[in-house]
Design a protein around this motif. Structure first.
Motif, short mmCIF file in Angstrom:
data_model
loop_
_atom_site.label_atom_id
_atom_site.label_comp_id
_atom_site.label_asym_id
_atom_site.label_seq_id
_atom_site.Cartn_x
_atom_site.Cartn_y
_atom_site.Cartn_z
N THR A 166 1.01 -1.17 -0.19
CA THR A 166 -0.01 0.09 -0.01
C THR A 166 0.92 1.09 0.00
O THR A 166 1.62 1.55 0.87
CB THR A 166 -1.07 -0.04 1.32
OG1 THR A 166 -1.82 -1.17 1.36
CG2 THR A 166 -1.75 1.34 1.19
N PHE A 167 0.61 2.00 -0.96
CA PHE A 167 1.56 3.21 -1.26
C PHE A 167 0.65 4.49 -0.71
O PHE A 167 0.29 5.21 -1.65
CB PHE A 167 2.12 3.52 -2.49
CG PHE A 167 3.09 2.61 -2.75
CD1 PHE A 167 4.56 2.70 -2.90
CD2 PHE A 167 2.76 1.07 -3.20
CE1 PHE A 167 5.40 1.69 -2.88
CE2 PHE A 167 3.71 0.19 -3.66
CZ PHE A 167 5.22 0.30 -3.55
N SER A 168 0.30 4.55 0.68
CA SER A 168 -0.65 5.82 1.03
C SER A 168 0.44 6.48 2.22
O SER A 168 1.38 5.79 2.67
CB SER A 168 -1.55 5.33 1.51
OG SER A 168 -1.48 4.46 2.43
N HIS A 169 0.28 7.61 2.25
CA HIS A 169 1.06 8.32 3.40
C HIS A 169 2.49 8.16 3.21
O HIS A 169 3.33 7.59 3.86
CB HIS A 169 0.70 7.96 5.04
CG HIS A 169 -0.77 8.39 5.28
ND1 HIS A 169 -1.71 7.51 5.05
CD2 HIS A 169 -1.21 9.28 5.91
CE1 HIS A 169 -2.96 8.01 5.44
NE2 HIS A 169 -2.35 9.21 5.89
N MET A 170 2.91 8.40 1.83
CA MET A 170 4.13 8.15 1.21
C MET A 170 4.93 9.34 0.79
O MET A 170 4.54 10.46 0.31
CB MET A 170 3.83 7.16 -0.10
CG MET A 170 5.08 6.62 -0.81
SD MET A 170 5.43 5.15 0.17
CE MET A 170 7.06 5.22 -0.56
N ASP A 171 6.39 9.34 0.98
CA ASP A 171 7.15 10.32 0.28
C ASP A 171 7.63 9.85 -1.10
O ASP A 171 8.43 8.85 -1.40
CB ASP A 171 8.56 10.64 1.17
CG ASP A 171 8.97 11.63 0.42
OD1 ASP A 171 8.93 12.22 -0.54
OD2 ASP A 171 10.12 12.05 1.28
N PHE A 172 6.90 10.43 -2.06
CA PHE A 172 7.13 9.98 -3.46
C PHE A 172 8.27 10.70 -4.38
O PHE A 172 8.64 10.35 -5.19
CB PHE A 172 5.72 9.96 -4.34
CG PHE A 172 4.51 9.33 -3.78
CD1 PHE A 172 4.43 7.91 -4.51
CD2 PHE A 172 3.53 9.82 -3.10
CE1 PHE A 172 3.65 7.18 -4.12
CE2 PHE A 172 2.38 8.96 -2.68
CZ PHE A 172 2.35 7.41 -3.43
N ARG A 173 8.51 11.92 -3.41
CA ARG A 173 9.39 12.82 -4.21
C ARG A 173 10.56 11.85 -4.76
O ARG A 173 11.40 11.56 -4.00
CB ARG A 173 9.84 14.07 -3.44
CG ARG A 173 8.49 14.80 -2.89
CD ARG A 173 8.87 15.78 -1.92
NE ARG A 173 9.51 14.88 -0.72
CZ ARG A 173 10.27 15.74 0.36
NH1 ARG A 173 10.29 16.95 0.19
NH2 ARG A 173 10.85 14.97 1.36
N GLY A 174 11.18 12.21 -6.16
CA GLY A 174 12.36 11.91 -6.55
C GLY A 174 12.45 10.41 -6.87
O GLY A 174 13.75 10.10 -7.14
N VAL A 175 11.52 9.67 -6.52
CA VAL A 175 11.59 8.26 -6.81
C VAL A 175 11.26 7.59 -8.12
O VAL A 175 10.28 8.15 -8.70
CB VAL A 175 10.61 7.51 -5.79
CG1 VAL A 175 10.79 6.14 -5.79
CG2 VAL A 175 11.24 7.77 -4.20
N ASN A 176 12.13 6.86 -8.69
CA ASN A 176 11.98 6.23 -9.94
C ASN A 176 10.91 4.85 -9.77
O ASN A 176 11.59 3.74 -9.63
CB ASN A 176 13.22 5.91 -10.57
CG ASN A 176 13.05 5.37 -12.04
OD1 ASN A 176 12.10 5.39 -12.69
ND2 ASN A 176 13.95 4.87 -12.57
N PHE A 177 9.68 5.06 -10.03
CA PHE A 177 8.82 3.94 -9.95
C PHE A 177 8.63 3.36 -11.44
O PHE A 177 7.55 2.44 -11.55
CB PHE A 177 7.42 4.39 -9.57
CG PHE A 177 7.37 4.78 -7.99
CD1 PHE A 177 7.34 3.69 -7.03
CD2 PHE A 177 7.67 6.01 -7.53
CE1 PHE A 177 7.45 4.05 -5.48
CE2 PHE A 177 7.60 6.41 -6.23
CZ PHE A 177 7.39 5.35 -5.11
N SER A 178 9.24 3.83 -12.47
CA SER A 178 9.16 3.27 -13.77
C SER A 178 9.16 1.85 -13.86
O SER A 178 10.07 1.20 -13.28
CB SER A 178 9.88 4.13 -14.73
OG SER A 178 11.43 3.62 -14.38
N ASP A 179 8.23 1.31 -14.64
CA ASP A 179 7.99 -0.17 -14.90
C ASP A 179 7.84 -1.10 -13.68
O ASP A 179 8.18 -2.22 -13.72
CB ASP A 179 9.57 -0.59 -15.44
CG ASP A 179 9.76 -0.02 -17.00
OD1 ASP A 179 8.65 0.14 -17.79
OD2 ASP A 179 10.98 0.43 -17.09
N THR A 180 7.35 -0.43 -12.52
CA THR A 180 6.94 -1.50 -11.56
C THR A 180 5.44 -1.69 -11.66
O THR A 180 4.78 -1.01 -12.52
CB THR A 180 7.16 -0.45 -10.16
OG1 THR A 180 6.42 0.67 -10.20
CG2 THR A 180 8.66 -0.11 -10.06
#
Length: 272
Positions: A166-180
């Motif tokens: 579960t990706f909630s209450h998450m620090d997404f900044r600057g993260v490479n989630f590509s192709d996940t």
């Protein structure tokens, strides 16, 4: 009242974070540098735990105390609040992993590295994606109530099966989630309402909406996201025809709003 959180890290500050802080500090004026150092000394005097400084992070009203913060808030007001005890202090201790847990983690990283090396040699690297199972407590660390991906996993995210996390209450900044294969994403609870400079290329997020969020510099190609253009910052973001753009709750062509769409080449294979 000012909220000050003392976060005791399980590991020392990462070298990349330390270098970034030093470079930012050098760009400040001498007056700003002195204020930062004075505030840093005052904050460290608040720490009750007996721990080395490299294990400590401070969060001021949910923002990490770093040289970057000097340009975003009044350090003088922060010092005044500390002097007048106009703050609420919270101390969060994240205990180091046991030797067994560290060994298990290192083995997973080793497997991910091996998959990455094999994928780089293949014409279809996606064959190796999502191969490794992982639990939330392995992938995430916590700070100030928000999840953050452990740095050692960042280069290899596409090789882990993230579909059940579960990706909630998450620090997404600057993260490479590509192709996940992330699925359970709640952008409305993102840290600082920001996904700045992150990469979600080829992540299928059909049915997920970006609203009231800073998405500047973010790659959103191939996501099938719904984007509320009235409340989402999209400067320097990458968009393509997969996204559904809304304005005043009605679909609108992004190019009519001044956005340029990334055009992907279609590979045509001829058979004889």
């Amino acid at each position: 009242m000012r909220q000050i959180t003392v976060y005791i890290r399980p590991v020392p500050i990462f070298h990349s974070e330390y270098i970034k802080d030093i470079m930012t500090l050098e760009q400040l004026t001498r007056k700003e540098q002195k204020l930062y150092q004075t505030a840093s000394f005052a904050l460290h005097n608040l720490v009750k735990s007996n721990v080395s400084l490299e294990y400590i992070d401070f969060f001021i009203d949910e923002q990490r105390f770093s040289p970057d913060l000097v340009c975003q808030t009044s350090i003088s007001e922060l010092l005044n609040d500390i002097h007048n005890k106009n703050y609420q202090l919270t101390e969060i201790v994240s205990l180091p992993s046991t030797k067994k847990e560290l060994s298990f983690q290192q083995e997973k990283i080793k497997l991910a590295k091996n998959l990455n090396e094999m994928a780089e040699k293949e014409a279809n690297p996606e064959f190796y994606y999502y191969q490794l199972p992982i639990k939330e407590e392995e992938l995430f660390t916590m700070f100030s109530g928000y999840k953050k991906i452990r740095e050692e996993y960042l280069p290899y995210l596409c090789f882990f099966d993230l579909s059940k996390l579960t990706f909630s209450h998450m620090d997404f900044r600057g993260v490479n989630f590509s192709d996940t294969n992330i699925k359970n994403v709640d952008f409305s609870t993102a840290y600082q309402h920001s996904i700045v400079n992150s990469n979600f290329e080829n992540v299928e997020l059909l049915g997920t909406e970006l609203k009231n969020i800073d998405a500047r510099g973010t790659n959103l190609c191939g996501t099938f996201l719904t984007i509320d253009s009235d409340t989402t910052l999209l400067e320097n973001s990458k968009l393509d025809s997969s996204i559904l753009m809304l304005s005043q709750n009605y679909p609108v062509n992004p190019e009519r709003l001044g956005y340029s769409l990334v055009k992907k080449k279609t590979n045509i294979k001829l058979r004889f």
